[in-house]
Motif scaffolding. Structure first.
Motif, PDB file in Angstrom:
ATOM      1  N   ASP A 151      38.599  30.185  -7.057  1.00  0.00           N
ATOM      2  CA  ASP A 151      38.166  30.827  -7.961  1.00  0.00           C
ATOM      3  C   ASP A 151      37.144  31.926  -8.258  1.00  0.00           C
ATOM      4  N   ALA A 152      36.124  32.192  -7.230  1.00  0.00           N
ATOM      5  CA  ALA A 152      35.757  33.430  -6.903  1.00  0.00           C
ATOM      6  C   ALA A 152      35.484  34.227  -5.740  1.00  0.00           C
ATOM      7  N   ARG A 153      37.016  34.208  -5.070  1.00  0.00           N
ATOM      8  CA  ARG A 153      37.251  34.848  -4.040  1.00  0.00           C
ATOM      9  C   ARG A 153      36.150  35.448  -2.868  1.00  0.00           C
ATOM     10  N   MET A 154      35.297  34.102  -2.803  1.00  0.00           N
ATOM     11  CA  MET A 154      33.993  33.569  -2.166  1.00  0.00           C
ATOM     12  C   MET A 154      34.255  32.736  -1.170  1.00  0.00           C
ATOM     13  N   VAL A 155      33.446  33.362   0.105  1.00  0.00           N
ATOM     14  CA  VAL A 155      33.144  32.869   1.108  1.00  0.00           C
ATOM     15  C   VAL A 155      31.708  32.716   1.745  1.00  0.00           C
ATOM     16  N   VAL A 156      30.834  31.825   1.724  1.00  0.00           N
ATOM     17  CA  VAL A 156      29.773  31.769   2.216  1.00  0.00           C
ATOM     18  C   VAL A 156      29.325  31.856   3.741  1.00  0.00           C
ATOM     19  N   ALA A 157      29.404  32.204   4.533  1.00  0.00           N
ATOM     20  CA  ALA A 157      28.921  31.617   5.648  1.00  0.00           C
ATOM     21  C   ALA A 157      27.411  31.605   6.437  1.00  0.00           C
ATOM     22  N   TYR A 158      26.593  30.267   7.262  1.00  0.00           N
ATOM     23  CA  TYR A 158      25.674  29.878   7.669  1.00  0.00           C
ATOM     24  C   TYR A 158      25.465  30.211   9.409  1.00  0.00           C
ATOM     25  N   VAL A 159      25.213  30.220  10.362  1.00  0.00           N
ATOM     26  CA  VAL A 159      25.299  30.071  11.739  1.00  0.00           C
ATOM     27  C   VAL A 159      24.344  30.399  12.239  1.00  0.00           C
ATOM     28  N   THR A 160      23.686  29.530  12.382  1.00  0.00           N
ATOM     29  CA  THR A 160      22.559  28.980  13.306  1.00  0.00           C
ATOM     30  C   THR A 160      22.252  28.906  14.567  1.00  0.00           C
ATOM     31  N   ASN A 161      21.542  29.321  15.691  1.00  0.00           N
ATOM     32  CA  ASN A 161      21.149  28.183  16.848  1.00  0.00           C
ATOM     33  C   ASN A 161      20.054  27.052  16.541  1.00  0.00           C
ATOM     34  N   GLN A 162      19.661  26.964  16.402  1.00  0.00           N
ATOM     35  CA  GLN A 162      18.211  25.720  15.592  1.00  0.00           C
ATOM     36  C   GLN A 162      18.695  24.673  14.731  1.00  0.00           C
ATOM     37  N   MET A 163      18.855  23.376  16.157  1.00  0.00           N
ATOM     38  CA  MET A 163      19.068  22.625  14.906  1.00  0.00           C
ATOM     39  C   MET A 163      18.319  21.786  14.653  1.00  0.00           C
ATOM     40  N   ARG A 164      18.185  20.702  13.219  1.00  0.00           N
ATOM     41  CA  ARG A 164      17.089  20.541  13.008  1.00  0.00           C
ATOM     42  C   ARG A 164      17.353  18.991  13.194  1.00  0.00           C
ATOM     43  N   GLU A 165      15.898  18.240  12.422  1.00  0.00           N
ATOM     44  CA  GLU A 165      16.432  16.383  12.690  1.00  0.00           C
ATOM     45  C   GLU A 165      16.966  16.098  12.124  1.00  0.00           C
ATOM     46  N   ARG A 178      20.124  22.961   4.783  1.00  0.00           N
ATOM     47  CA  ARG A 178      20.112  24.443   5.192  1.00  0.00           C
ATOM     48  C   ARG A 178      21.243  25.517   4.173  1.00  0.00           C
ATOM     49  N   GLY A 179      22.252  24.902   4.794  1.00  0.00           N
ATOM     50  CA  GLY A 179      23.626  25.271   4.296  1.00  0.00           C
ATOM     51  C   GLY A 179      24.040  25.157   2.960  1.00  0.00           C
ATOM     52  N   LEU A 180      23.285  24.567   2.275  1.00  0.00           N
ATOM     53  CA  LEU A 180      23.080  23.961   0.521  1.00  0.00           C
ATOM     54  C   LEU A 180      22.665  24.836  -0.150  1.00  0.00           C
ATOM     55  N   GLU A 181      21.015  25.450   0.653  1.00  0.00           N
ATOM     56  CA  GLU A 181      20.109  25.934   0.270  1.00  0.00           C
ATOM     57  C   GLU A 181      20.881  27.089   0.462  1.00  0.00           C
ATOM     58  N   VAL A 182      21.909  28.219   1.318  1.00  0.00           N
ATOM     59  CA  VAL A 182      22.557  29.194   1.346  1.00  0.00           C
ATOM     60  C   VAL A 182      23.410  28.944   0.024  1.00  0.00           C
ATOM     61  N   VAL A 183      24.506  27.977   0.307  1.00  0.00           N
ATOM     62  CA  VAL A 183      25.208  28.270  -1.107  1.00  0.00           C
ATOM     63  C   VAL A 183      24.992  28.564  -2.139  1.00  0.00           C
ATOM     64  N   MET A 184      23.453  27.784  -2.697  1.00  0.00           N
ATOM     65  CA  MET A 184      22.917  28.121  -4.308  1.00  0.00           C
ATOM     66  C   MET A 184      23.009  29.118  -4.678  1.00  0.00           C
ATOM     67  N   ALA A 185      22.128  29.551  -3.227  1.00  0.00           N
ATOM     68  CA  ALA A 185      21.643  31.027  -3.689  1.00  0.00           C
ATOM     69  C   ALA A 185      22.391  32.175  -3.989  1.00  0.00           C
ATOM     70  N   ALA A 186      23.844  31.714  -2.810  1.00  0.00           N
ATOM     71  CA  ALA A 186      24.883  32.657  -2.791  1.00  0.00           C
ATOM     72  C   ALA A 186      25.425  32.915  -4.622  1.00  0.00           C
ATOM     73  N   TYR A 187      25.372  31.593  -5.235  1.00  0.00           N
ATOM     74  CA  TYR A 187      26.057  30.787  -6.383  1.00  0.00           C
ATOM     75  C   TYR A 187      25.187  32.145  -7.604  1.00  0.00           C
ATOM     76  N   ASP A 188      23.550  32.203  -7.054  1.00  0.00           N
ATOM     77  CA  ASP A 188      22.998  32.796  -8.270  1.00  0.00           C
ATOM     78  C   ASP A 188      23.500  34.303  -7.910  1.00  0.00           C
ATOM     79  N   GLY A 189      24.321  34.767  -6.856  1.00  0.00           N
ATOM     80  CA  GLY A 189      24.204  36.722  -7.252  1.00  0.00           C
ATOM     81  C   GLY A 189      25.826  35.368  -7.750  1.00  0.00           C
ATOM     82  N   ILE A 190      26.618  35.309  -7.362  1.00  0.00           N
ATOM     83  CA  ILE A 190      28.083  35.554  -7.951  1.00  0.00           C
ATOM     84  C   ILE A 190      27.643  35.324  -9.440  1.00  0.00           C
ATOM     85  N   THR A 191      27.056  34.482  -9.935  1.00  0.00           N
ATOM     86  CA  THR A 191      27.089  33.991 -11.356  1.00  0.00           C
ATOM     87  C   THR A 191      26.225  36.139 -12.197  1.00  0.00           C
ATOM     88  N   ALA A 192      25.911  36.308 -11.252  1.00  0.00           N
ATOM     89  CA  ALA A 192      25.026  37.711 -12.329  1.00  0.00           C
ATOM     90  C   ALA A 192      26.134  38.866 -11.722  1.00  0.00           C
TER      91      ALA A 192
END
Length: 368
Positions: free
Chosen positions: A331-345, A351-365
């Protein structure tokens, strides 16, 4: 404060802020990209490419993205379907006759893409994953664990060989070759399924969670422990030269956030990116077609699957072991990608969800 490299639109300032916070929290390195209308509004990276924190993450650093690779393999199948070369409703055995054994004559191509084929576990040795004929022969001989199409169970390693062999039978090319020739090459995307030695110096090896070493075993997205059945994959396997050289189309792709977002922008933008047309709009829409909704027998959690992608509300995409992910918002013609070498417990990675939510702040603006 972690130093972030790259560029971003002022409306998307929150996105590099999230990456900086993740690095400050102890992550080694990573990259984030947000593409809108096929162009980057965020393309940033930071941290280090090695566990000892001595090699800076560069613009062209790449790393293994694990199951994010599935979205690349799925795209190859969707391209062939859009060209009329692959019938998603056909039995797999139409293209791969040896597959029609032990009840698998009822497995349709769409079952492979939707994790409903009944072949979720890799039961062979890890080394056999590096030998395509042996791996596919093993899968061709297996019996499904359930009536094909009647249930879903995440095909964490097997999906890539199953879909990839269909691609090979149709085109005469390996899935890595087809992806390079027909997808990454035309788009100019720095993503590979099967990595040659010339790129080794750019690879950021996977860093296990702080409480684990390189014998840490893989678990599927959403799972808190390694699967109880099938052969376990360790971090050291994914960091090996043999893994990089092999074509492991469900988990062995190498790239960065920029290349992941660029390729999957094809799906967000109706099949055409930067003047390169890979799919029709109808071909893109196929990915949205719900194939399964219910309890995944392997993940042990509710899932919705389309054709090669997980469905999440009005978005679709997938994540990989270790934290990398891609999210497509047509709908927003948007793709969000997060790539890391660091594994978490295990069980503690949002982390991916945090990045996506931040991107939605931008697309809303951007829309306001």
């Amino acid at each position: 404060m972690a130093e972030i490299q790259g560029s971003y639109d002022d409306l998307f300032t929150a996105v590099p802020g999230v990456l900086a916070a993740l690095l400050n929290a102890g992550d080694a390195g990573g990259s984030v990209a947000v593409f809108v209308d096929g162009e980057p509004v965020v393309d940033v990276w930071g941290g280090c490419a090695d566990a000892d924190r001595t090699i800076p993450w560069q613009r062209d650093t790449i790393t293994g993205v694990w199951s994010v690779t599935k979205t690349m393999t799925a795209l190859c199948a969707l391209v062939l379907a859009d060209r009329g070369q692959l019938d998603l409703d056909a039995p797999v055995a139409r293209y791969w006759p040896e597959f029609a054994t032990a009840g698998k004559d009822r497995v349709l191509v769409r079952h492979l893409l939707a994790h409903t084929a009944g072949l979720p576990h890799w039961d062979g040795p890890v080394e056999e994953l590096y030998d395509w004929p042996s791996a596919t022969a093993r899968l061709a001989a297996q019996a499904p664990l359930w009536e094909p199409g009647a249930a879903a169970g995440y095909h964490s390693l097997t999906q890539g060989y199953l879909v990839g062999e269909v691609v090979r039978r149709i085109t005469g090319r390996s899935v890595g070759e087809f992806f390079a020739d027909e997808v990454a090459g035309p788009l100019g995307a720095d993503f590979r399924i099967g990595l040659s030695a010339e790129h080794d110096h750019r690879v950021a090896l996977a860093v296990p969670p702080p409480s684990h070493d390189e014998d840490y075993l893989a678990s599927a997205p959403g799972a808190t422990a390694a699967p109880a059945t099938g052969t376990g994959i360790r971090v050291r396997d994914g960091n090996s030269v043999a893994w990089r050289r092999a074509q492991i189309p469900a988990a062995g792709g190498f790239g960065n956030a920029r290349s992941v977002a660029l390729v999957q922008s094809v799906m967000a933008c109706g099949g055409t990116v930067r003047g390169v047309r890979l799919l029709s709009q109808a071909g893109c829409d196929r990915a949205w077609e719900e194939q399964f909704c219910g309890e995944d027998r392997v993940l042990g959690m509710p899932m919705r699957y389309g054709l090669g992608y997980g469905l999440f509300g009005n978005t679709y995409g997938w994540g990989g072991w270790g934290g990398s992910m891609v999210m497509i918002e047509p709908d927003a013609r948007m793709v969000v990608a997060y790539v890391t070498n660091q594994m978490r417990e295990p069980g503690h990675d949002n982390r991916g969800l945090e990045v996506v939510m931040a991107a939605y702040d931008g697309i809303t603006a951007l829309r306001s």
